[in-house]
Design a protein around this motif. Sequence first.
Motif, PDB file in Angstrom:
ATOM      1  N   ALA A 121      34.817  31.847  37.229  1.00 50.31           N
ATOM      2  CA  ALA A 121      35.519  33.041  37.711  1.00 50.31           C
ATOM      3  C   ALA A 121      34.741  34.316  37.442  1.00 50.31           C
ATOM      4  O   ALA A 121      34.186  34.510  36.354  1.00 50.31           O
ATOM      5  N   LEU A 122      34.730  35.160  38.462  1.00 47.40           N
ATOM      6  CA  LEU A 122      34.323  36.549  38.268  1.00 47.40           C
ATOM      7  C   LEU A 122      35.600  37.259  37.851  1.00 47.40           C
ATOM      8  O   LEU A 122      36.591  37.262  38.600  1.00 47.40           O
ATOM      9  N   ASN A 123      35.624  37.817  36.656  1.00 46.47           N
ATOM     10  CA  ASN A 123      36.807  38.560  36.230  1.00 46.47           C
ATOM     11  C   ASN A 123      36.700  39.970  36.793  1.00 46.47           C
ATOM     12  O   ASN A 123      35.990  40.818  36.259  1.00 46.47           O
ATOM     13  N   VAL A 124      37.390  40.189  37.893  1.00 44.29           N
ATOM     14  CA  VAL A 124      37.237  41.431  38.648  1.00 44.29           C
ATOM     15  C   VAL A 124      38.072  42.542  38.016  1.00 44.29           C
ATOM     16  O   VAL A 124      39.225  42.335  37.633  1.00 44.29           O
ATOM     17  N   GLU A 125      37.460  43.737  37.898  1.00 46.16           N
ATOM     18  CA  GLU A 125      38.086  44.794  37.102  1.00 46.16           C
ATOM     19  C   GLU A 125      38.557  46.011  37.906  1.00 46.16           C
ATOM     20  O   GLU A 125      39.014  46.987  37.338  1.00 46.16           O
ATOM     21  N   VAL A 146      37.633  34.036  41.865  1.00 46.20           N
ATOM     22  CA  VAL A 146      37.951  35.328  41.267  1.00 46.20           C
ATOM     23  C   VAL A 146      39.184  35.236  40.376  1.00 46.20           C
ATOM     24  O   VAL A 146      40.155  34.551  40.686  1.00 46.20           O
ATOM     25  N   SER A 147      39.088  35.941  39.257  1.00 42.51           N
ATOM     26  CA  SER A 147      40.238  36.112  38.383  1.00 42.51           C
ATOM     27  C   SER A 147      40.416  37.630  38.257  1.00 42.51           C
ATOM     28  O   SER A 147      39.432  38.365  38.218  1.00 42.51           O
ATOM     29  N   HIS A 190      37.079  34.717  51.922  1.00 43.92           N
ATOM     30  CA  HIS A 190      35.920  34.492  51.046  1.00 43.92           C
ATOM     31  C   HIS A 190      36.253  34.669  49.568  1.00 43.92           C
ATOM     32  O   HIS A 190      35.362  34.805  48.736  1.00 43.92           O
ATOM     33  N   ILE A 191      37.557  34.689  49.283  1.00 41.79           N
ATOM     34  CA  ILE A 191      37.964  34.772  47.874  1.00 41.79           C
ATOM     35  C   ILE A 191      38.879  33.607  47.545  1.00 41.79           C
ATOM     36  O   ILE A 191      39.811  33.295  48.279  1.00 41.79           O
ATOM     37  N   ASN A 192      38.553  32.974  46.426  1.00 38.11           N
ATOM     38  CA  ASN A 192      39.415  31.926  45.914  1.00 38.11           C
ATOM     39  C   ASN A 192      40.034  32.466  44.617  1.00 38.11           C
ATOM     40  O   ASN A 192      39.359  32.577  43.598  1.00 38.11           O
ATOM     41  N   LEU A 193      41.297  32.841  44.687  1.00 39.21           N
ATOM     42  CA  LEU A 193      41.953  33.471  43.539  1.00 39.21           C
ATOM     43  C   LEU A 193      42.362  32.385  42.537  1.00 39.21           C
ATOM     44  O   LEU A 193      43.240  31.579  42.822  1.00 39.21           O
ATOM     45  N   VAL A 194      41.674  32.361  41.379  1.00 36.75           N
ATOM     46  CA  VAL A 194      41.898  31.239  40.459  1.00 36.75           C
ATOM     47  C   VAL A 194      42.629  31.623  39.179  1.00 36.75           C
ATOM     48  O   VAL A 194      43.185  30.756  38.501  1.00 36.75           O
ATOM     49  N   GLY A 195      42.602  32.910  38.822  1.00 37.43           N
ATOM     50  CA  GLY A 195      43.199  33.203  37.523  1.00 37.43           C
ATOM     51  C   GLY A 195      43.523  34.655  37.272  1.00 37.43           C
ATOM     52  O   GLY A 195      43.344  35.527  38.132  1.00 37.43           O
ATOM     53  N   ILE A 196      44.026  34.866  36.076  1.00 30.87           N
ATOM     54  CA  ILE A 196      44.338  36.216  35.611  1.00 30.87           C
ATOM     55  C   ILE A 196      43.742  36.353  34.212  1.00 30.87           C
ATOM     56  O   ILE A 196      43.686  35.383  33.447  1.00 30.87           O
ATOM     57  N   HIS A 197      43.273  37.550  33.904  1.00 31.67           N
ATOM     58  CA  HIS A 197      42.523  37.748  32.658  1.00 31.67           C
ATOM     59  C   HIS A 197      42.936  39.051  32.005  1.00 31.67           C
ATOM     60  O   HIS A 197      43.335  40.003  32.688  1.00 31.67           O
TER      61      HIS A 197
END
Length: 413
Positions: A121-125, A146-147, A190-197
């Motif tokens: 995951a890219l933890n997007v901010e 993406v998370s 083009h985004i696979n939303l996989v998580g929360i951080h």
Amino acid sequence: MIPFSYKDKNLFCEDTNLTEIAEQFGTPTYVYSKKSLLENFSKIDKAFGDYPHKICFALKSNSNNRILELLAEQGAGADVVSGGELALALKAGFPAERIVYASVGKTDKEIEFAIKNDILALNVESCQELQVVNQIAESMNKKASVSIRINPDVDIEGHPYITTGTSANKFGIQLGEAESCMEWASKQPHINLVGIHCHIGSLIDKLDAYIKSAEILVDFVLKLRKQDGITLNHIDIGGGLGIDYHKVLAEHGDPFTIDPKNLAQSVIPLVKETGCELLFEPGRSVIGPGGALLTRVLYTKETKGKRFIIVDAGMSDLIRPSLYGAFHEILPVIPAENDTLTADIVGPICESGDFLGKNRQLPNVKRGDLLAVMTAGAYGYTLANNYNTRGKPAEVLVDGNAADNIREREIMI
Ligand code: LLP
């Protein structure tokens, strides 16, 4: 686990005498214990038991290749914060599907590198970063995992420089904004939303802060599922588990300020409700207590009312005391049996802020004596620099009675 102890009035790391390390490898030198590294990691990992989880070691605390290899062999994941750290993690053998990448300022090149390597995951901010990730993934004809890093506005009441989870900090997306971001992300091809951080800060000593932020994440995930039909794979509670910098010898017991078992047992029942996997990103608690900076006394001197012990390590080797006013215990490697004196332990750098300890009680140390700056395994070498054109110290890994030079000293002259 803390690996340092006095044996016959000599300070040892595991079964290796620090005096021998100084003689063999010189000073200043970072010394780490393999046993402490592995035991601390395993204690944290085991605390989460059978609940699906990943312990992603925060490379920013220590990114020595040998240390990383050892953790990767244990099945650890990695928390990285730059393209450079991502490259190091991959080189050390962390599988891409165990790597998470947080940073408020990822460059396009770094995002491309992460997508290319198919990390967990890219933890997007920020919402803007989310759009950029989508565009870059599209241009690569790929899907980026993406998370979303949320800012839960939970105050750990720690040092302002290492508090990250309040709305006064630059990190993460505010709760109010995060839902629309997630909704948007879930519709992008083009985004696979996989998580929360989230990561609320470092050196945390309050279990409540973890519980509060976990509750916020869980509520968010449940609401997202119910209202928007979005399901996530994981909840990442960040790192930050504190250690006690006054506990420096084996006899002092465990170094953690929160028992990892209590942490896991408090957070798992909350997260369980979502069915999500749990991610935890410790750095300091894994490698901090098992490291020390070994330094030699160059000179002693007295001014009016002040005594100085000038050593060969300074703020370029260990910046924590100068930067945060952080406390590190300083121990004589061979304690002399004479009166103790109060002194400042300072380095050779041309700054009055260059100190390792102030007003410390130490035996009357002399030129040539060795001191150990304790609990220096985390945020020690990784923050070292070449200020005053000084070479960075050597790093040595102790395993029982063997010592291995895991990074050469940087030689300037
Ligand atoms: N995850 C994220 C997103 C982080 O930003 C950090 C640390 C960690 C995990 C690991 O936190 P730890 O478990 O090591 O506390 N230089 C400072 C510490 C800065 C911490 C920055 N972020 C110091 O020397 O105290």
